[in-house]
Design a protein around this motif. Structure first.
Motif, PDB file in Angstrom:
ATOM      1  N   TYR A  61       0.783  -1.335  -0.150  1.00  0.00           N
ATOM      2  CA  TYR A  61       0.207   0.340  -0.187  1.00  0.00           C
ATOM      3  C   TYR A  61       0.680   1.246  -0.206  1.00  0.00           C
ATOM      4  O   TYR A  61       0.641   1.912  -0.270  1.00  0.00           O
ATOM      5  CB  TYR A  61      -1.491   0.163   1.089  1.00  0.00           C
ATOM      6  N   SER A  62       2.230   1.336   0.430  1.00  0.00           N
ATOM      7  CA  SER A  62       2.680   2.307   0.971  1.00  0.00           C
ATOM      8  C   SER A  62       3.409   2.784  -0.214  1.00  0.00           C
ATOM      9  O   SER A  62       3.734   4.532  -0.206  1.00  0.00           O
ATOM     10  CB  SER A  62       3.611   2.483   2.198  1.00  0.00           C
ATOM     11  N   VAL A  63       3.787   2.092  -1.191  1.00  0.00           N
ATOM     12  CA  VAL A  63       3.958   2.373  -2.262  1.00  0.00           C
ATOM     13  C   VAL A  63       3.611   2.477  -3.533  1.00  0.00           C
ATOM     14  O   VAL A  63       4.113   3.012  -4.755  1.00  0.00           O
ATOM     15  CB  VAL A  63       5.404   0.877  -2.890  1.00  0.00           C
ATOM     16  N   LYS A  64       2.544   2.513  -3.477  1.00  0.00           N
ATOM     17  CA  LYS A  64       1.342   2.077  -4.769  1.00  0.00           C
ATOM     18  C   LYS A  64       1.312   3.736  -5.522  1.00  0.00           C
ATOM     19  O   LYS A  64       1.239   4.616  -4.062  1.00  0.00           O
ATOM     20  CB  LYS A  64      -0.468   1.739  -4.635  1.00  0.00           C
ATOM     21  N   GLY A  65       1.108   4.248  -6.826  1.00  0.00           N
ATOM     22  CA  GLY A  65       1.606   5.199  -7.492  1.00  0.00           C
ATOM     23  C   GLY A  65       3.154   5.543  -7.426  1.00  0.00           C
ATOM     24  O   GLY A  65       2.811   6.763  -7.980  1.00  0.00           O
ATOM     25  N   ARG A  66       4.011   5.676  -6.501  1.00  0.00           N
ATOM     26  CA  ARG A  66       5.338   5.388  -6.517  1.00  0.00           C
ATOM     27  C   ARG A  66       6.331   4.525  -6.947  1.00  0.00           C
ATOM     28  O   ARG A  66       7.145   5.095  -7.963  1.00  0.00           O
ATOM     29  CB  ARG A  66       5.666   6.059  -5.116  1.00  0.00           C
ATOM     30  N   PHE A  67       6.088   3.015  -6.714  1.00  0.00           N
ATOM     31  CA  PHE A  67       7.031   2.010  -7.455  1.00  0.00           C
ATOM     32  C   PHE A  67       6.260   1.859  -8.877  1.00  0.00           C
ATOM     33  O   PHE A  67       5.011   1.663  -8.845  1.00  0.00           O
ATOM     34  CB  PHE A  67       7.228   1.164  -6.204  1.00  0.00           C
ATOM     35  N   ALA A  68       6.910   0.896  -9.585  1.00  0.00           N
ATOM     36  CA  ALA A  68       6.467   0.227 -11.013  1.00  0.00           C
ATOM     37  C   ALA A  68       7.146  -0.835 -11.294  1.00  0.00           C
ATOM     38  O   ALA A  68       8.482  -0.710 -11.153  1.00  0.00           O
ATOM     39  CB  ALA A  68       6.386   1.325 -12.023  1.00  0.00           C
ATOM     40  N   ILE A  69       6.708  -1.538 -10.768  1.00  0.00           N
ATOM     41  CA  ILE A  69       7.172  -2.972 -10.926  1.00  0.00           C
ATOM     42  C   ILE A  69       7.430  -3.854 -12.902  1.00  0.00           C
ATOM     43  O   ILE A  69       6.401  -3.364 -13.318  1.00  0.00           O
ATOM     44  CB  ILE A  69       7.628  -4.481 -10.308  1.00  0.00           C
ATOM     45  N   SER A  70       8.272  -3.949 -13.389  1.00  0.00           N
ATOM     46  CA  SER A  70       8.527  -4.241 -14.794  1.00  0.00           C
ATOM     47  C   SER A  70       9.400  -5.220 -15.102  1.00  0.00           C
ATOM     48  O   SER A  70      10.021  -5.960 -13.843  1.00  0.00           O
ATOM     49  CB  SER A  70       8.343  -3.676 -15.881  1.00  0.00           C
ATOM     50  N   ARG A  71       9.029  -6.106 -16.495  1.00  0.00           N
ATOM     51  CA  ARG A  71      10.615  -6.944 -16.807  1.00  0.00           C
ATOM     52  C   ARG A  71      10.864  -6.808 -17.722  1.00  0.00           C
ATOM     53  O   ARG A  71      10.044  -6.894 -18.854  1.00  0.00           O
ATOM     54  CB  ARG A  71       9.813  -8.151 -16.043  1.00  0.00           C
ATOM     55  N   ASP A  72      11.413  -7.626 -18.146  1.00  0.00           N
ATOM     56  CA  ASP A  72      12.052  -7.558 -19.743  1.00  0.00           C
ATOM     57  C   ASP A  72      12.590  -9.005 -19.631  1.00  0.00           C
ATOM     58  O   ASP A  72      14.165  -9.702 -19.271  1.00  0.00           O
ATOM     59  CB  ASP A  72      13.254  -6.890 -20.091  1.00  0.00           C
TER      60      ASP A  72
END
Length: 116
Positions: A61-72
């Motif tokens: 919850y505390s990182v929603k809107g600030r962090f983004a996870i992705s993969r290649d």
């Protein structure tokens, strides 16, 4: 032999950004979920963000809107883009791969310090 190697940690001022990377090597069968966890001093390890093979994502919850996870998949690399960092984000960040067979693979972690 499976290896996960995190990189990209460091010292950043509050409000700054960092991008963490996790390079995976070796053969991993039946990947289900890939994720980033963190552990702050004196606290338990907690899930920060996760992404499934179907690209569904979830965030603490505390990182929603600030962090983004992705993969290649072409580079066998998992990323965590971290923006608007706060001192409470200070922790060792770990990469994790969980398989449908119940195996968990972990990296050794990378330290993120948010301080002025």
């Amino acid at each position: 032999q499976v290896q996960l190697v995190e990189s990209g940690g460091g010292l950043v001022q509050p409000g700054g950004s960092l991008t963490l990377s996790c390079a995976a090597s070796g053969s991993i069968f039946g990947i289900d979920v890939m994720g980033w966890y963190r552990q702050a001093p004196g606290k338990q390890r907690e899930l920060v963000a996760a992404i499934t093979t179907g690209d569904s994502t979830r965030y603490e919850y505390s990182v929603k809107g600030r962090f983004a996870i992705s993969r290649d998949n072409t580079k066998n690399t998992l990323y965590l883009q971290m923006n608007s960092l706060k001192p409470e984000d200070t922790a060792v960040y770990y990469c994790n791969i969980h398989t449908r067979g119940g195996m968990d693979y972990w990296g050794k972690g990378t330290l993120v310090t948010v301080s002025s």
